[in-house]
Scaffold this motif. Structure first.
Motif, mmCIF file in Angstrom:
data_model
loop_
_atom_site.group_PDB
_atom_site.id
_atom_site.type_symbol
_atom_site.label_atom_id
_atom_site.label_comp_id
_atom_site.label_asym_id
_atom_site.label_seq_id
_atom_site.Cartn_x
_atom_site.Cartn_y
_atom_site.Cartn_z
ATOM 1 N N MET A 11 0.820 -1.034 0.169
ATOM 2 C CA MET A 11 -0.108 0.002 0.014
ATOM 3 C C MET A 11 0.762 1.341 0.141
ATOM 4 S SD MET A 11 -3.250 -0.306 -0.339
ATOM 5 C CE MET A 11 -3.170 1.714 0.198
ATOM 6 N N ILE A 12 1.903 1.160 0.618
ATOM 7 C CA ILE A 12 2.883 2.444 0.711
ATOM 8 C C ILE A 12 3.410 2.510 -0.681
ATOM 9 C CG2 ILE A 12 5.119 3.083 1.781
ATOM 10 C CD1 ILE A 12 4.400 1.898 4.261
ATOM 11 N N LEU A 13 3.763 1.523 -1.246
ATOM 12 C CA LEU A 13 4.362 1.607 -2.678
ATOM 13 C C LEU A 13 3.145 2.125 -3.750
ATOM 14 C CD1 LEU A 13 7.150 0.582 -3.327
ATOM 15 C CD2 LEU A 13 6.175 -1.159 -4.708
ATOM 16 N N MET A 14 1.908 1.816 -3.448
ATOM 17 C CA MET A 14 1.022 2.203 -4.443
ATOM 18 C C MET A 14 0.967 3.775 -4.292
ATOM 19 S SD MET A 14 -2.142 -0.202 -4.825
ATOM 20 C CE MET A 14 -2.150 -1.691 -3.463
ATOM 21 N N SER A 15 0.953 4.478 -2.920
ATOM 22 C CA SER A 15 0.659 5.611 -2.541
ATOM 23 C C SER A 15 2.123 6.478 -3.270
ATOM 24 C CB SER A 15 0.610 5.982 -1.060
ATOM 25 O OG SER A 15 -0.355 5.052 -0.336
ATOM 26 N N VAL A 16 3.204 5.909 -3.102
ATOM 27 C CA VAL A 16 4.354 6.653 -3.436
ATOM 28 C C VAL A 16 4.168 6.794 -5.136
ATOM 29 C CG1 VAL A 16 6.572 6.289 -4.162
ATOM 30 C CG2 VAL A 16 5.990 5.833 -1.956
ATOM 31 N N GLU A 17 3.488 5.709 -5.798
ATOM 32 C CA GLU A 17 3.235 5.840 -7.138
ATOM 33 C C GLU A 17 2.135 6.855 -7.418
ATOM 34 O OE1 GLU A 17 4.458 4.034 -9.895
ATOM 35 O OE2 GLU A 17 5.932 3.419 -8.170
ATOM 36 N N ALA A 40 -7.843 8.123 -6.564
ATOM 37 C CA ALA A 40 -7.050 8.387 -5.700
ATOM 38 C C ALA A 40 -7.252 8.270 -4.316
ATOM 39 C CB ALA A 40 -6.095 9.568 -5.901
ATOM 40 N N ALA A 41 -8.529 8.842 -3.752
ATOM 41 C CA ALA A 41 -8.926 8.787 -2.455
ATOM 42 C C ALA A 41 -9.309 7.256 -2.097
ATOM 43 C CB ALA A 41 -10.242 9.628 -2.257
ATOM 44 N N GLY A 42 -9.933 6.692 -3.212
ATOM 45 C CA GLY A 42 -10.118 5.319 -2.981
ATOM 46 C C GLY A 42 -8.943 4.388 -2.566
ATOM 47 N N VAL A 43 -7.917 4.546 -3.486
ATOM 48 C CA VAL A 43 -6.550 4.035 -3.186
ATOM 49 C C VAL A 43 -6.092 4.039 -1.720
ATOM 50 C CG1 VAL A 43 -3.881 3.842 -3.803
ATOM 51 C CG2 VAL A 43 -5.438 4.291 -5.369
ATOM 52 N N VAL A 44 -6.127 5.341 -1.235
ATOM 53 C CA VAL A 44 -5.663 5.570 0.244
ATOM 54 C C VAL A 44 -6.528 5.130 1.360
ATOM 55 C CG1 VAL A 44 -3.742 7.104 -0.219
ATOM 56 C CG2 VAL A 44 -5.822 8.014 0.042
ATOM 57 N N PHE A 45 -7.889 5.170 1.244
ATOM 58 C CA PHE A 45 -9.033 5.096 2.050
ATOM 59 C C PHE A 45 -9.497 3.632 1.997
ATOM 60 C CE2 PHE A 45 -8.991 9.816 1.595
ATOM 61 C CZ PHE A 45 -8.473 9.832 3.025
ATOM 62 N N SER A 46 -9.346 2.974 0.841
ATOM 63 C CA SER A 46 -10.055 1.655 0.944
ATOM 64 C C SER A 46 -9.402 0.747 1.839
ATOM 65 C CB SER A 46 -10.157 1.101 -0.693
ATOM 66 O OG SER A 46 -10.186 -0.112 -0.543
ATOM 67 N N HIS A 61 -8.941 -3.682 -4.022
ATOM 68 C CA HIS A 61 -9.848 -2.615 -4.228
ATOM 69 C C HIS A 61 -8.744 -1.465 -4.571
ATOM 70 C CE1 HIS A 61 -13.613 -4.473 -2.473
ATOM 71 N NE2 HIS A 61 -13.118 -4.902 -3.462
ATOM 72 N N SER A 62 -7.887 -1.310 -3.567
ATOM 73 C CA SER A 62 -7.026 -0.258 -3.837
ATOM 74 C C SER A 62 -5.997 -0.387 -5.095
ATOM 75 C CB SER A 62 -5.796 -0.272 -2.608
ATOM 76 O OG SER A 62 -6.563 0.207 -1.379
ATOM 77 N N ALA A 63 -5.657 -1.288 -5.473
ATOM 78 C CA ALA A 63 -4.931 -1.791 -6.679
ATOM 79 C C ALA A 63 -5.682 -1.341 -7.968
ATOM 80 C CB ALA A 63 -4.482 -3.035 -6.686
ATOM 81 N N ILE A 64 -7.000 -1.650 -7.918
ATOM 82 C CA ILE A 64 -7.804 -1.419 -8.859
ATOM 83 C C ILE A 64 -8.082 0.105 -9.078
ATOM 84 C CG2 ILE A 64 -10.207 -1.817 -9.972
ATOM 85 C CD1 ILE A 64 -8.733 -4.300 -9.835
ATOM 86 N N PHE A 65 -8.363 0.922 -7.847
ATOM 87 C CA PHE A 65 -8.308 2.399 -7.933
ATOM 88 C C PHE A 65 -7.324 3.100 -8.373
ATOM 89 C CE2 PHE A 65 -11.982 1.897 -4.603
ATOM 90 C CZ PHE A 65 -12.883 2.446 -5.264
ATOM 91 N N LEU A 66 -6.144 2.241 -8.174
ATOM 92 C CA LEU A 66 -4.710 2.979 -8.580
ATOM 93 C C LEU A 66 -4.729 2.895 -10.012
ATOM 94 C CD1 LEU A 66 -1.939 4.036 -7.747
ATOM 95 C CD2 LEU A 66 -1.261 1.592 -8.084
ATOM 96 N N ILE A 67 -5.258 1.666 -10.817
ATOM 97 C CA ILE A 67 -5.104 1.745 -12.274
ATOM 98 C C ILE A 67 -6.145 2.716 -12.795
ATOM 99 C CG2 ILE A 67 -5.803 0.048 -14.091
ATOM 100 C CD1 ILE A 67 -5.109 -1.982 -12.586
ATOM 101 N N LEU A 68 -7.074 2.929 -12.315
ATOM 102 C CA LEU A 68 -8.258 4.068 -12.585
ATOM 103 C C LEU A 68 -7.565 5.201 -12.475
ATOM 104 C CD1 LEU A 68 -11.137 3.775 -13.517
ATOM 105 C CD2 LEU A 68 -11.802 4.521 -11.262
ATOM 106 N N SER A 69 -6.770 5.695 -11.400
ATOM 107 C CA SER A 69 -6.353 6.888 -11.149
ATOM 108 C C SER A 69 -5.262 7.344 -12.148
ATOM 109 C CB SER A 69 -5.826 7.166 -9.718
ATOM 110 O OG SER A 69 -5.273 8.405 -9.503
ATOM 111 N N LEU A 70 -4.310 6.163 -12.499
ATOM 112 C CA LEU A 70 -3.335 6.306 -13.385
ATOM 113 C C LEU A 70 -3.868 6.552 -14.814
ATOM 114 C CD1 LEU A 70 -0.852 3.655 -12.077
ATOM 115 C CD2 LEU A 70 -0.748 6.066 -11.790
ATOM 116 N N ALA A 71 -4.781 5.828 -15.143
ATOM 117 C CA ALA A 71 -5.701 5.762 -16.398
ATOM 118 C C ALA A 71 -6.103 7.359 -16.480
ATOM 119 C CB ALA A 71 -6.560 4.912 -16.925
#
Lengths: 102, 166
Positions: free
Chosen positions: A30-36, B18-24, B29-39
């Motif tokens: 999770m920390i890594l994802m936040s760094v991304e 991005a909020a979904g990544v850090v608060f989920s 789910h965080s990883a899926i939100f991360l893909i959405l945010s990067l796209a």
């Protein structure tokens, strides 16, 4: 027309969210994802400045290329460290791997 | 006008993801939100007329990094026996304070600074020719060094992640 400030606000909010994730979450991945997230905010800032204020040189775009390169290398290395940590300790919680902490 | 509305839709989507990544509470789910945010950030690069970077963003983050993160998540998941994993550490209020202060400073600087005459118009058209010239001529040496960095990272991660007993 979208003014430059909009991009700066967006990237500032993204960076703050990423900083919150790095500080609050305890899972190493999770920390890594936040760094991304934070690295992406920085790239967005660089490219916005390049496209608005420096269109003849676009040094910011070149910076973003290198940010993405280093981010890819960083993710690969960090994830292999996380996998090795998990194999040794059966955890990916960074608070349980604090032996070097003074 | 339509471009503005599309921009705001993208901006809200990026921030919400991005909020979904850090608060989920669920890391997948965080990883899926991360893909959405990067796209979504790749869409922002399209608005900035830097199509090359949008494609690079989608290829490297959407295709490479997110798959790597999902694989690492699956390799490091523990069976918690139905018990929910603790999401945040004890420093969570402190983190909220620091991140809130950081956001206030960044927003204040972005709004309070005079960015000069170019800031109010649209983005200038960034041609891919110029990116190529700058990257391979003026920044040729850093480009080569970056390839060495990638090679070292590749070898290092293989050595770190492999099994010790063979």
């Amino acid at each position: 027309m979208i003014p430059l400030e909009n991009y700066l606000l967006l990237s500032g909010i993204l960076f703050a969210l990423g900083a919150y994730g790095v500080l609050a979450r305890r899972s190493a991945v999770m920390i890594l994802m936040s760094v991304e997230l934070m690295l992406n905010a920085v790239s967005l800032n660089f490219i916005a400045f390049a496209a608005y204020l420096d269109p003849s040189q676009i040094t910011g775009v070149i910076f973003a290329v290198f940010v993405i390169t280093v981010a890819a290398a960083e993710v690969a290395l960090a994830l292999s460290i996380v996998i090795r940590l998990f194999r040794l300790r059966a955890t990916s919680n960074v608070d349980e791997a604090a032996n070097l902490k003074w | 006008m339509a471009a503005e509305i599309t921009w705001w839709v993208f901006a809200v989507a990026v921030v919400a993801a991005a909020a979904g990544v850090v608060f989920s509470g669920n890391v997948i789910h965080s990883a899926i939100f991360l893909i959405l945010s990067l796209a979504g950030v790749a869409g922002m690069y399209l608005f900035l007329t830097v199509e090359f970077m949008a494609l690079v963003q989608l290829l490297i983050y959407g295709g490479g990094v997110s798959v790597l993160i999902l694989l690492a998540l699956m390799l490091t998941r523990m069976d918690m026996g139905g018990q929910k994993e603790k999401v945040n550490g004890a420093q969570m209020p402190f983190a909220l304070l620091v991140a809130g202060g950081l956001m206030a400073v960044l927003v204040g600087v972005a709004l309070g600074t005079d960015w000069g005459p170019g800031a109010d118009g649209g983005p200038a058209n960034v041609s891919i020719d110029l990116i190529g010239i700058r990257l391979f001529e003026d920044f040729g040496a850093p480009f080569v060094i970056a390839s060495v960095v990638l090679l070292v990272a590749l070898i290092g991660s293989i050595i770190l992640a492999r099994d010790e007993e063979e």
